[in-house]
Design an enzyme around this catalytic site. Structure first.
Site, PDB file in Angstrom:
ATOM      1  NE  ARG A 173       1.980  -4.919  11.404  1.00 39.09           N
ATOM      2  CZ  ARG A 173       2.976  -4.567  10.491  1.00 39.09           C
ATOM      3  NH1 ARG A 173       4.276  -4.940  10.716  1.00 39.09           N
ATOM      4  NH2 ARG A 173       2.840  -3.731   9.606  1.00 39.09           N
ATOM      5  CE  LYS A 175      -1.990  -1.125   3.902  1.00 39.53           C
ATOM      6  NZ  LYS A 175      -1.286  -2.227   4.213  1.00 39.53           N
ATOM      7  NE  ARG A 194      -4.416  -1.381   9.894  1.00 38.92           N
ATOM      8  CZ  ARG A 194      -3.599  -0.677   9.283  1.00 38.92           C
ATOM      9  NH1 ARG A 194      -3.588   0.265   8.802  1.00 38.92           N
ATOM     10  NH2 ARG A 194      -2.286  -1.606   9.194  1.00 38.92           N
ATOM     11  NE  ARG A 238       7.849  -2.337   6.009  1.00 39.13           N
ATOM     12  CZ  ARG A 238       6.556  -2.251   6.294  1.00 39.13           C
ATOM     13  NH1 ARG A 238       5.731  -1.788   5.502  1.00 39.13           N
ATOM     14  NH2 ARG A 238       5.958  -2.878   7.296  1.00 39.13           N
ATOM     15  NE  ARG A 253       6.232  -0.463  10.088  1.00 38.25           N
ATOM     16  CZ  ARG A 253       5.232  -0.253   9.547  1.00 38.25           C
ATOM     17  NH1 ARG A 253       5.150   0.328   8.571  1.00 38.25           N
ATOM     18  NH2 ARG A 253       4.309  -0.940   9.963  1.00 38.25           N
TER      19      ARG A 253
HETATM   20  P1  AP5 Z   1       4.809  -1.505   1.726  1.00 40.85           P
HETATM   21  O1  AP5 Z   1       4.417  -0.864   0.491  1.00 40.85           O
HETATM   22  O2  AP5 Z   1       5.543  -0.927   2.751  1.00 40.85           O
HETATM   23  O3  AP5 Z   1       3.793  -2.254   2.447  1.00 40.85           O
HETATM   24  P2  AP5 Z   1       2.478  -1.534   3.260  1.00 40.85           P
HETATM   25  O4  AP5 Z   1       1.173  -2.422   2.695  1.00 40.85           O
HETATM   26  O5  AP5 Z   1       2.505  -0.207   3.197  1.00 40.85           O
HETATM   27  O6  AP5 Z   1       2.807  -2.307   4.438  1.00 40.85           O
HETATM   28  P3  AP5 Z   1       2.595  -1.515   6.241  1.00 40.85           P
HETATM   29  O7  AP5 Z   1       3.226  -2.563   7.188  1.00 40.85           O
HETATM   30  O8  AP5 Z   1       3.163  -0.244   6.162  1.00 40.85           O
HETATM   31  O9  AP5 Z   1       1.070  -1.763   6.410  1.00 40.85           O
HETATM   32  P4  AP5 Z   1       0.507  -1.969   7.585  1.00 40.85           P
HETATM   33  O10 AP5 Z   1      -0.994  -1.545   7.012  1.00 40.85           O
HETATM   34  O11 AP5 Z   1       0.479  -3.047   8.461  1.00 40.85           O
HETATM   35  O12 AP5 Z   1       1.012  -0.680   8.568  1.00 40.85           O
HETATM   36  P5  AP5 Z   1       0.735   0.666   8.862  1.00 40.85           P
HETATM   37  O13 AP5 Z   1       2.000   1.535   8.832  1.00 40.85           O
HETATM   38  O14 AP5 Z   1      -0.456   1.183   8.259  1.00 40.85           O
HETATM   39  O15 AP5 Z   1       5.667  -2.890   1.147  1.00 40.85           O
HETATM   40  C1  AP5 Z   1       6.431  -3.871   1.885  1.00 40.85           C
HETATM   41  C2  AP5 Z   1       7.567  -4.190   1.423  1.00 40.85           C
HETATM   42  O16 AP5 Z   1       7.430  -5.145   0.252  1.00 40.85           O
HETATM   43  C3  AP5 Z   1       8.660  -2.951   1.130  1.00 40.85           C
HETATM   44  O17 AP5 Z   1       9.750  -3.386   1.547  1.00 40.85           O
HETATM   45  C4  AP5 Z   1       8.385  -2.831  -0.654  1.00 40.85           C
HETATM   46  O18 AP5 Z   1       9.650  -2.367  -0.996  1.00 40.85           O
HETATM   47  C5  AP5 Z   1       8.162  -4.184  -0.907  1.00 40.85           C
HETATM   48  N1  AP5 Z   1       7.389  -4.526  -1.986  1.00 40.85           N
HETATM   49  C6  AP5 Z   1       5.994  -3.761  -2.173  1.00 40.85           C
HETATM   50  N2  AP5 Z   1       5.347  -4.257  -3.407  1.00 40.85           N
HETATM   51  C7  AP5 Z   1       6.126  -5.220  -3.854  1.00 40.85           C
HETATM   52  C8  AP5 Z   1       6.177  -5.868  -5.043  1.00 40.85           C
HETATM   53  N3  AP5 Z   1       4.992  -5.918  -6.003  1.00 40.85           N
HETATM   54  N4  AP5 Z   1       7.038  -6.768  -5.304  1.00 40.85           N
HETATM   55  C9  AP5 Z   1       8.124  -7.065  -4.307  1.00 40.85           C
HETATM   56  N5  AP5 Z   1       8.468  -6.310  -3.142  1.00 40.85           N
HETATM   57  C10 AP5 Z   1       7.212  -5.570  -3.022  1.00 40.85           C
HETATM   58  O19 AP5 Z   1       0.147   0.361  10.674  1.00 40.85           O
HETATM   59  C11 AP5 Z   1       1.007   0.135  11.409  1.00 40.85           C
HETATM   60  C12 AP5 Z   1       0.293   0.223  12.751  1.00 40.85           C
HETATM   61  O20 AP5 Z   1      -0.190   1.509  13.092  1.00 40.85           O
HETATM   62  C13 AP5 Z   1      -0.823  -0.948  12.842  1.00 40.85           C
HETATM   63  O21 AP5 Z   1      -0.340  -2.421  13.127  1.00 40.85           O
HETATM   64  C14 AP5 Z   1      -1.692  -0.290  13.787  1.00 40.85           C
HETATM   65  O22 AP5 Z   1      -1.211  -0.481  15.181  1.00 40.85           O
HETATM   66  C15 AP5 Z   1      -1.676   1.392  13.730  1.00 40.85           C
HETATM   67  N6  AP5 Z   1      -2.839   1.749  12.633  1.00 40.85           N
HETATM   68  C16 AP5 Z   1      -2.578   2.186  11.433  1.00 40.85           C
HETATM   69  N7  AP5 Z   1      -3.451   2.646  10.975  1.00 40.85           N
HETATM   70  C17 AP5 Z   1      -4.396   2.177  11.910  1.00 40.85           C
HETATM   71  C18 AP5 Z   1      -5.995   2.219  11.731  1.00 40.85           C
HETATM   72  N8  AP5 Z   1      -6.599   2.815  10.700  1.00 40.85           N
HETATM   73  N9  AP5 Z   1      -6.608   1.943  12.527  1.00 40.85           N
HETATM   74  C19 AP5 Z   1      -5.991   1.088  13.766  1.00 40.85           C
HETATM   75  N10 AP5 Z   1      -4.659   1.210  13.807  1.00 40.85           N
HETATM   76  C20 AP5 Z   1      -4.050   1.552  12.855  1.00 40.85           C
END
Ligand code: AP5
Length: 210
Positions: A167, A13, A88, A123, A156
């Protein structure tokens, strides 16, 4: 254009959000990045969120909705935006809907749990601007340094194997039902997993008709 990016942790994402944001000239709003900045600044929101994030649990809806409402009111959101990682829960989606926000599309990034575990270990994330890299798939020009802002790249705290597994469980139980919610509104677009970031962007643009 108003878009939502839905998908498991590590589904891509953040990576696609950054690419789309440049292409469309609208901001990406990542609640994860906002929360991580709040944690590192030690704000009241950050202090409240930290334990949930470290444990791989969702931060309570009231905290998230406060953040989102404040962010969407900023002038750069007037021409549209891309939501990354929010909503979410059904409660978060209902809040946005009741607030009158109309989305053009919801991109659902589809990928297996096994593939996610592989990706997360490689990552690296910028401490300063939140940009993401992968040691093999998308390495920075200089190891450990962000191409965009020169910030330090780190692994991270919540990217350990155990926390990632938790997660993923949280995603399947609390977030995946949103697919049905948006399918019923006719705006759900599936983005099947692709082996490269470029191939994923191609699919994203295709499903958006661009
Ligand atoms: P990347 O693009 O970083 O993936 P992502 O989907 O953004 O992953 P996140 O871990 O950031 O998502 P998340 O939803 O768990 O975390 P968030 O920060 O929102 O890609 C991953 C890796 O793969 C990278 O290294 C990239 O280079 C590689 N890659 C990507 N595409 C590829 C491809 N096609 N082929 C090969 N490699 C590829 O949330 C963190 C925490 O915050 C949550 O756990 C929660 O505690 C809290 N939080 C955030 N939002 C909320 C909410 N709305 N409600 C409640 N809690 C929340």
């Amino acid at each position: 254009m108003k878009l939502i990016m839905l998908g498991a942790p590590g589904a891509g994402k953040g990576t696609q959000g950054e690419i789309l944001s440049k292409k469309l000239g609208i901001p990406t709003i990542s609640t994860g990045n906002i929360l991580r900045a709040a944690v590192s600044e030690g704000t009241p929101v950050g202090r409240k969120a930290k334990a949930f994030m470290d444990a791989g649990k969702l931060v309570p809806d009231d905290v998230i909705l406060g953040i989102v409402e404040e962010r969407l009111a900023k002038p750069d959101c007037a021409g549209g935006y891309i939501l990354d990682g929010v909503p979410r829960t059904i409660a978060q989606a209902e809040f946005l809907e009741n607030d009158g926000v109309k989305f053009d599309a919801v991109l659902s990034f589809e990928i297996s749990d096994a593939e996610i575990e592989k990706r997360m270990t490689g990552r690296r994330t910028c401490l300063k601007c939140g940009a993401t890299y992968h040691v093999v798939n998308n390495p920075p020009r200089t190891e450990g340094v962000c191409d965009k802002c020169g910030g330090e790249l780190i692994q991270r705290d919540d990217d350990s194997v155990e926390t990632v597994r938790h997660r993923l469980e949280v995603y399947h139980v609390q977030t995946e039902p949103l697919k049905g919610f948006y399918e019923a509104r006719g705006i759900l677009k599936m983005v099947e997993n692709q082996p490269t970031i470029e191939a994923t962007t191609k699919v994203v643009l295709e499903v958006l008709g661009m």
